[in-house]
Design an enzyme around this catalytic site. Structure first.
Site, PDB file in Angstrom:
ATOM      1  N   ARG A   1     -30.223 -21.482  63.189  1.00 11.98           N
ATOM      2  CA  ARG A   1     -29.452 -20.302  63.608  1.00 11.98           C
ATOM      3  C   ARG A   1     -30.021 -19.022  63.013  1.00 11.98           C
ATOM      4  NH1 ARG A   1     -23.270 -22.583  63.038  1.00 11.98           N
ATOM      5  NH2 ARG A   1     -23.526 -24.326  64.487  1.00 11.98           N
ATOM      6  N   CYS A   2     -31.315 -18.907  63.022  1.00 13.94           N
ATOM      7  CA  CYS A   2     -32.027 -17.779  62.421  1.00 13.94           C
ATOM      8  C   CYS A   2     -32.713 -16.981  63.525  1.00 13.94           C
ATOM      9  CB  CYS A   2     -33.062 -18.341  61.438  1.00 13.94           C
ATOM     10  SG  CYS A   2     -34.159 -17.135  60.687  1.00 13.94           S
TER      11      CYS A   2
END
Length: 164
Positions: free
Chosen positions: A36-37
């Site tokens: 989730r970057c």
């Protein structure tokens, strides 16, 4: 501290050990990853490198880490599923680890010591910090999270051309 990364072991998602000695003679790209970057799309570039160079003795090793803004909250099974279904990843996604602090995995302690970052700091600054490892297990380069995987091609080619 070990002189070669190949003296250490990683942990597979099932908890079993993966002795890095199994990669002796290969060029490795070790990356701390997160699902989730903002850099998560680099999985596509990492997979492209894997597919381009695997038959010449190259492997990407991904080490998921939740140490930066909670960007890898899932368990090992969820992470592996995400990488497979979203990016068709074929390289090893290892068990989730810590890369900084007292709980840092020995692999990342070794990498940070062998190749400090900017101004000599050993800390990993963010997800998708990359370490290129030569066939002898020694760190050949450290790359910032913002460095796109395709920018590593020349360095990978150079290491693949060296005798094993």
């Amino acid at each position: 501290m070990s002189e070669s990364l190949l003296d250490l072991s990683a942990r597979r998602p099932d908890g079993s050990a993966l002795p890095l000695a199994e990669f002796r003679g290969k060029v490795l790209l070790v990356v701390n990853t997160a699902s989730r970057c903002g850099f998560t799309p680099q999985y596509a570039g990492l997979e492209a490198l894997q597919r381009r160079y695997a038959d010449r003795g190259f492997t990407v090793l991904a080490f998921p880490c939740n140490g930066f803004a909670g960007q890898e909250p899932g368990d090992d099974a969820a992470i592996a599923n995400f990488c497979s279904t979203t990016y068709d990843v074929t390289f090893p996604i290892l068990a989730k680890i810590e890369v900084n602090g007292t709980g840092a995995d020995p692999i990342f302690r070794h990498l940070k010591h062998a190749a400090p970052g900017a101004l000599g700091t050993e800390a990993i600054k963010w997800n998708f910090t990359k370490f290129l490892i030569g066939r002898d297990g020694r760190v050949a380069g450290r790359y910032a999270p913002a460095t796109a995987p395709e920018k590593l091609s020349a360095d990978i080619e150079r290491l693949l051309a060296e005798p094993g």
